[in-house]
Motif scaffolding. Sequence first.
Motif, short mmCIF file in Angstrom:
data_model
loop_
_atom_site.label_atom_id
_atom_site.label_comp_id
_atom_site.label_asym_id
_atom_site.label_seq_id
_atom_site.Cartn_x
_atom_site.Cartn_y
_atom_site.Cartn_z
N GLY A 167 -0.72 -4.41 -6.40
CA GLY A 167 0.18 -4.67 -5.29
C GLY A 167 0.92 -3.42 -4.85
O GLY A 167 1.33 -2.60 -5.69
N PHE A 168 1.12 -3.30 -3.53
CA PHE A 168 1.75 -2.09 -2.98
C PHE A 168 2.57 -2.45 -1.75
O PHE A 168 2.22 -3.37 -1.00
N ARG A 169 3.63 -1.66 -1.53
CA ARG A 169 4.26 -1.74 -0.20
C ARG A 169 3.23 -1.24 0.79
O ARG A 169 2.51 -0.26 0.55
N ARG A 170 3.15 -1.94 1.91
CA ARG A 170 2.05 -1.68 2.86
C ARG A 170 2.02 -0.21 3.30
O ARG A 170 0.95 0.41 3.32
N GLN A 171 3.18 0.34 3.62
CA GLN A 171 3.19 1.73 4.11
C GLN A 171 2.72 2.71 3.05
O GLN A 171 2.06 3.71 3.35
N LEU A 172 3.02 2.40 1.78
CA LEU A 172 2.58 3.28 0.68
C LEU A 172 1.06 3.23 0.53
O LEU A 172 0.40 4.26 0.36
N LEU A 173 0.50 2.01 0.60
CA LEU A 173 -0.96 1.89 0.45
C LEU A 173 -1.67 2.56 1.63
O LEU A 173 -2.69 3.25 1.43
N LEU A 174 -1.13 2.40 2.83
CA LEU A 174 -1.74 3.05 4.00
C LEU A 174 -1.69 4.58 3.83
O LEU A 174 -2.68 5.28 4.11
N ALA A 175 -0.56 5.08 3.33
CA ALA A 175 -0.44 6.53 3.11
C ALA A 175 -1.44 7.00 2.06
O ALA A 175 -2.06 8.06 2.20
N ALA A 176 -1.62 6.19 1.00
CA ALA A 176 -2.55 6.57 -0.08
C ALA A 176 -3.99 6.60 0.44
O ALA A 176 -4.78 7.50 0.08
N TYR A 177 -4.35 5.64 1.28
CA TYR A 177 -5.71 5.63 1.83
C TYR A 177 -5.92 6.78 2.81
O TYR A 177 -7.00 7.39 2.83
N ALA A 178 -4.90 7.12 3.60
CA ALA A 178 -5.02 8.26 4.53
C ALA A 178 -5.17 9.56 3.73
O ALA A 178 -6.03 10.40 4.05
N HIS A 179 -4.40 9.69 2.66
CA HIS A 179 -4.44 10.88 1.81
C HIS A 179 -5.80 10.99 1.13
O HIS A 179 -6.40 12.07 1.08
#
Length: 233
Positions: A167-179
């Motif tokens: 589970g992740f805060r949405r913005q953190l998961l989006l940042a991780a996938y972009a990175h």
Amino acid sequence: MPLLFPSFAVILPAAGSGARVGGNLPKQYLPLLGKPVLWHSIRAFSQMEECVEVVVAVNPEWQAVAEECGEGIEQMTYVAGGTERQHSIANGLQGLRTAPDIILVHDAARPCVSRWLVQQVAQTAAAYGAAIPALPIPETVKRIDSNGAIVATIPRHELRTAQTPQGFRRQLLLAAYAHAALHNILGTDDSSLVEALGHPVQIVEGEPTNLKITYPEDVRKAERILAEREHRA
Ligand code: C5P
């Protein structure tokens, strides 16, 4: 009545070929108590009032079967799978129709996840940004070389095996996938992509019953777990 736990969307990567289980049927479609494994995995989440959306990443040739698994459930979204698990989840993130604060990612091949574990992960992710279930390792762990000789004994108290849902805060998961996309990072779970950002990930106690269907005998084990749970309910 106010919700006790945060609302979430869940992404179920279900586009693997399941070659390890054997046969032509991908493991997420194997029959389990008369229904495909994916049918059970979808319901483990969709029946929770905190669940606002269930996104399933499917191989287009299995789309019709996957849609049957989600029949009658209003929160369903289907997206195409990718070549690797991570690509399937990236497609799921792009296909989200809702924007809850918490996103869970759960292997479709883990049909026995409990409501309790889903809530613990969602709640801990809301508190820390990122949370995954993990289990201690009962056996001693060895590192070996290419000839099968032992190179080291790894202190097992430092080790855990990782489960889903993660589970992740949405913005953190989006940042991780972009990175990960930018730096060509390919992980076997979502936590590793968040770790690569340098963000801490909190562990919650996993469940031995939350098994991933990997070998043919796992289907029988999963049937026993679900039947026993049904019996106790
Ligand atoms: O193969 P493995 O057990 O690691 O797969 C974990 C989950 O990821 C399974 O539910 C599988 O269907 C999914 N997957 C996917 N897309 C891929 C490969 C695996 O959605 N390309």
